[in-house]
Design a protein around this motif. Structure first.
Motif, PDB file in Angstrom:
ATOM      1  N   CYS A  41     -32.291  -1.522 -15.934  1.00 54.25           N
ATOM      2  CA  CYS A  41     -31.044  -0.786 -15.353  1.00 54.25           C
ATOM      3  C   CYS A  41     -29.956  -1.029 -15.091  1.00 54.25           C
ATOM      4  O   CYS A  41     -29.906  -1.856 -14.712  1.00 54.25           O
ATOM      5  CB  CYS A  41     -31.428   0.354 -13.925  1.00 54.25           C
ATOM      6  SG  CYS A  41     -30.449   1.426 -13.604  1.00 54.25           S
ATOM      7  N   CYS A  47     -27.592  -0.145 -11.721  1.00 59.00           N
ATOM      8  CA  CYS A  47     -28.438  -0.590 -10.397  1.00 59.00           C
ATOM      9  C   CYS A  47     -29.176  -2.041 -10.610  1.00 59.00           C
ATOM     10  O   CYS A  47     -29.723  -2.823  -9.156  1.00 59.00           O
ATOM     11  CB  CYS A  47     -30.021   0.402  -9.722  1.00 59.00           C
ATOM     12  SG  CYS A  47     -31.144   0.767 -10.403  1.00 59.00           S
ATOM     13  N   CYS A  50     -31.620   4.688 -15.250  1.00 59.24           N
ATOM     14  CA  CYS A  50     -32.849   5.762 -14.455  1.00 59.24           C
ATOM     15  C   CYS A  50     -32.445   6.713 -14.693  1.00 59.24           C
ATOM     16  O   CYS A  50     -33.235   7.371 -14.856  1.00 59.24           O
ATOM     17  CB  CYS A  50     -32.245   5.162 -12.968  1.00 59.24           C
ATOM     18  SG  CYS A  50     -32.237   3.411 -12.313  1.00 59.24           S
ATOM     19  N   CYS A  58     -26.634   6.045 -12.493  1.00 58.90           N
ATOM     20  CA  CYS A  58     -27.233   4.980 -12.466  1.00 58.90           C
ATOM     21  C   CYS A  58     -25.951   4.541 -13.330  1.00 58.90           C
ATOM     22  O   CYS A  58     -25.624   3.845 -13.995  1.00 58.90           O
ATOM     23  CB  CYS A  58     -28.428   4.622 -12.943  1.00 58.90           C
ATOM     24  SG  CYS A  58     -29.044   3.694 -11.483  1.00 58.90           S
TER      25      CYS A  58
HETATM   26 ZN   LIG Z   1     -31.219   2.272 -12.085  1.00 55.63          ZN
END
Ligand SMILES: [Zn+2]
Length: 75
Positions: free
Chosen positions: A5, A8, A43, A47
């Motif tokens: 991702c 994050c 995500c 995010c």
């Molecule tokens: Zn994420």
């Protein structure tokens, strides 16, 4: 298949992530994960917002990108 991702940094199964794709310099949502072109993953909307704030999409695509105001809501 695990993907990272760009918001994050978590490594998550691709099917559980939202794909975005770079189309002529603009980051666009790819809900079906089937659009051609270079992809990046987040995500969720939170995010995506993180990725925008931290220039994650620019880093992932290795180029300057345009991000429309509605991207975060459309992923
Ligand atoms: Zn994420």
């Amino acid at each position: 298949m695990l993907r990272r991702c760009v918001g994050c940094g978590a490594r998550v199964e691709k099917a559980h992530l939202r794909r975005v794709v770079l189309v002529e310099g603009r980051v666009e949502a790819d809900p079906a994960q089937r659009r051609p072109g270079r992809g990046a993953y987040v995500c969720d909307g939170a995010c995506a917002r993180r990725a925008v704030a931290r220039s994650g999409f620019q880093r992932s695509f290795r180029s300057a990108v345009r991000i429309d105001a509605d991207l975060v809501d459309s992923v």
